[in-house]
Scaffold this motif. Sequence first.
Motif, PDB file in Angstrom:
ATOM      1  N   TYR A   1      11.073  -6.873  -5.338  1.00  0.00           N
ATOM      2  CA  TYR A   1      11.581  -6.374  -4.073  1.00  0.00           C
ATOM      3  C   TYR A   1      12.911  -6.423  -3.869  1.00  0.00           C
ATOM      4  CZ  TYR A   1       6.505  -4.933  -2.585  1.00  0.00           C
ATOM      5  OH  TYR A   1       5.369  -4.375  -2.547  1.00  0.00           O
ATOM      6  N   VAL A   2      13.538  -5.389  -3.515  1.00  0.00           N
ATOM      7  CA  VAL A   2      14.923  -5.528  -2.895  1.00  0.00           C
ATOM      8  C   VAL A   2      14.998  -5.173  -1.642  1.00  0.00           C
ATOM      9  CG1 VAL A   2      17.449  -4.883  -3.298  1.00  0.00           C
ATOM     10  CG2 VAL A   2      15.969  -5.300  -5.093  1.00  0.00           C
ATOM     11  N   ILE A   3      15.234  -6.268  -0.439  1.00  0.00           N
ATOM     12  CA  ILE A   3      15.283  -5.783   0.833  1.00  0.00           C
ATOM     13  C   ILE A   3      16.552  -5.824   1.160  1.00  0.00           C
ATOM     14  CG2 ILE A   3      14.540  -6.728   3.336  1.00  0.00           C
ATOM     15  CD1 ILE A   3      12.303  -6.065   1.233  1.00  0.00           C
TER      16      ILE A   3
ATOM     17  N   SER B   1       4.939 -15.447  -1.844  1.00  0.00           N
ATOM     18  CA  SER B   1       3.538 -15.007  -2.203  1.00  0.00           C
ATOM     19  C   SER B   1       3.662 -14.767  -3.698  1.00  0.00           C
ATOM     20  CB  SER B   1       3.192 -13.780  -1.577  1.00  0.00           C
ATOM     21  OG  SER B   1       4.056 -12.528  -1.975  1.00  0.00           O
ATOM     22  N   GLY B   2       4.701 -15.419  -4.339  1.00  0.00           N
ATOM     23  CA  GLY B   2       4.850 -15.291  -5.766  1.00  0.00           C
ATOM     24  C   GLY B   2       6.026 -13.931  -6.283  1.00  0.00           C
ATOM     25  N   LYS B   3       6.312 -13.364  -5.440  1.00  0.00           N
ATOM     26  CA  LYS B   3       7.256 -12.242  -5.873  1.00  0.00           C
ATOM     27  C   LYS B   3       8.631 -12.837  -6.052  1.00  0.00           C
ATOM     28  CE  LYS B   3       4.036  -9.230  -5.484  1.00  0.00           C
ATOM     29  NZ  LYS B   3       3.413  -8.690  -6.591  1.00  0.00           N
ATOM     30  N   LYS B   4       9.510 -12.142  -6.904  1.00  0.00           N
ATOM     31  CA  LYS B   4      10.792 -12.275  -6.933  1.00  0.00           C
ATOM     32  C   LYS B   4      11.568 -11.264  -6.117  1.00  0.00           C
ATOM     33  CE  LYS B   4      14.272 -12.992 -10.649  1.00  0.00           C
ATOM     34  NZ  LYS B   4      14.711 -13.141 -12.143  1.00  0.00           N
ATOM     35  N   ILE B   5      12.456 -11.852  -5.268  1.00  0.00           N
ATOM     36  CA  ILE B   5      12.918 -11.054  -4.063  1.00  0.00           C
ATOM     37  C   ILE B   5      14.488 -11.055  -4.046  1.00  0.00           C
ATOM     38  CG2 ILE B   5      12.819 -10.548  -1.691  1.00  0.00           C
ATOM     39  CD1 ILE B   5      10.197 -10.201  -2.890  1.00  0.00           C
ATOM     40  N   LEU B   6      15.047 -10.056  -3.953  1.00  0.00           N
ATOM     41  CA  LEU B   6      16.537 -10.047  -3.551  1.00  0.00           C
ATOM     42  C   LEU B   6      16.517  -9.646  -2.154  1.00  0.00           C
ATOM     43  CD1 LEU B   6      19.506 -10.619  -4.057  1.00  0.00           C
ATOM     44  CD2 LEU B   6      19.440  -8.269  -4.891  1.00  0.00           C
ATOM     45  N   MET B   7      17.205 -10.315  -1.179  1.00  0.00           N
ATOM     46  CA  MET B   7      17.706  -9.780   0.026  1.00  0.00           C
ATOM     47  C   MET B   7      19.237  -9.371   0.152  1.00  0.00           C
ATOM     48  SD  MET B   7      17.717 -11.254   4.031  1.00  0.00           S
ATOM     49  CE  MET B   7      18.457 -10.514   5.269  1.00  0.00           C
ATOM     50  N   VAL B   8      19.409  -8.331   0.564  1.00  0.00           N
ATOM     51  CA  VAL B   8      20.686  -7.790   0.402  1.00  0.00           C
ATOM     52  C   VAL B   8      21.444  -7.880   2.093  1.00  0.00           C
ATOM     53  CG1 VAL B   8      22.669  -6.068  -0.216  1.00  0.00           C
ATOM     54  CG2 VAL B   8      20.686  -6.776  -1.770  1.00  0.00           C
TER      55      VAL B   8
ATOM     56  N   PHE C   1       0.730  -1.096  -0.014  1.00  0.00           N
ATOM     57  CA  PHE C   1      -0.044  -0.069   0.053  1.00  0.00           C
ATOM     58  C   PHE C   1       0.969   1.255  -0.073  1.00  0.00           C
ATOM     59  CE2 PHE C   1      -3.606  -2.562   1.279  1.00  0.00           C
ATOM     60  CZ  PHE C   1      -4.620  -2.033   0.281  1.00  0.00           C
ATOM     61  N   CYS C   2       2.088   1.150   0.188  1.00  0.00           N
ATOM     62  CA  CYS C   2       2.804   2.418   0.148  1.00  0.00           C
ATOM     63  C   CYS C   2       2.946   2.909  -1.497  1.00  0.00           C
ATOM     64  CB  CYS C   2       4.464   2.024   0.588  1.00  0.00           C
ATOM     65  SG  CYS C   2       4.619   1.976   2.491  1.00  0.00           S
ATOM     66  N   GLY C   3       2.920   1.889  -2.371  1.00  0.00           N
ATOM     67  CA  GLY C   3       2.624   2.620  -3.627  1.00  0.00           C
ATOM     68  C   GLY C   3       3.699   1.456  -4.460  1.00  0.00           C
ATOM     69  N   LYS C   4       3.320   1.376  -5.687  1.00  0.00           N
ATOM     70  CA  LYS C   4       4.086   0.610  -6.957  1.00  0.00           C
ATOM     71  C   LYS C   4       5.347   1.055  -6.938  1.00  0.00           C
ATOM     72  CE  LYS C   4       0.008  -0.967  -9.443  1.00  0.00           C
ATOM     73  NZ  LYS C   4      -0.540  -0.811 -10.912  1.00  0.00           N
ATOM     74  N   ASP C   5       5.695   2.196  -6.556  1.00  0.00           N
ATOM     75  CA  ASP C   5       7.262   2.695  -6.770  1.00  0.00           C
ATOM     76  C   ASP C   5       8.180   2.297  -5.755  1.00  0.00           C
ATOM     77  OD1 ASP C   5       5.632   4.323  -5.030  1.00  0.00           O
ATOM     78  OD2 ASP C   5       7.303   5.925  -5.278  1.00  0.00           O
ATOM     79  N   ILE C   6       7.483   1.785  -4.829  1.00  0.00           N
ATOM     80  CA  ILE C   6       8.313   1.258  -3.700  1.00  0.00           C
ATOM     81  C   ILE C   6       9.157  -0.139  -3.800  1.00  0.00           C
ATOM     82  CG2 ILE C   6       8.328   0.918  -1.215  1.00  0.00           C
ATOM     83  CD1 ILE C   6       8.158   3.962  -1.837  1.00  0.00           C
TER      84      ILE C   6
END
Length: 238
Positions: A147-149, A62-69, A29-34
């Motif tokens: 997302y990149v965390i 949940s089906g997202k492609k994620i990178l944790m750094v 909900f913070c926005g698609k740009d986040i």
Amino acid sequence: MKKLVMDLPEINDYRMVEGLNQLKTNLAFCGKDIKVITMTSSVPNEGKSSVSLSLSRTLAESGKKILMVDADLRKSVMAARYHIQGIDKGLSHYLTGQAEVEDIIYETEVEGLCITVAGPLTPDPTSILDSEQFEQFIENVRDMFDYVIIDAPPLGVVIDAVIIGKYTDGAVIVIEQGVIKRKIVQDVIKQLKRGEVRILGAVLNKVDERIGAYGNYEYKYSYSYYGESDTEKNHPNT
């Protein structure tokens, strides 16, 4: 892309699952740009790295492609804590010109979840983080992942989270309930605002909830959102 081996902790407590799902939903909900998010805390041992990894895993499942750094180039404990094996290169290798982006991204056993570890500790982390190389890394992985965390060092100890945050879309502060004084959290918020880092919210971690007749405790994540106008007046209850 190479695959690493690590001991991923199980997320099997329903309160923890619900808290992580709430955090995932609020970030959406913070926005698609986040897309690129800095995770920080006030002091060590508030559970920031555990929250970062658990959030990354929840998003991937949940089906997202994620990178944790892991961006703690001063005192990273991630590789040791989770018994990570199969790593050749880390973030510090890339930032010092010893590796390419694709060399430092590793798949995990969780589909959709990739990890970049910190790599060898460096004598001047602030300089190599506040660099064109780090900015280019962020731009590259932004295009590769949903997302990149980024797990940054505690802001109450070193300034690295502000340096990292200015290249990302915002920051989330992890706060351990009953340990961190409000004044310390206020100082962290002021540092982020001074560095023009958008504050997305806070995670109240290790929330004690008495259950049963014997005073046992459960732990969960509680998430709250800070808008730009209320970072000065609203603070977590600690």
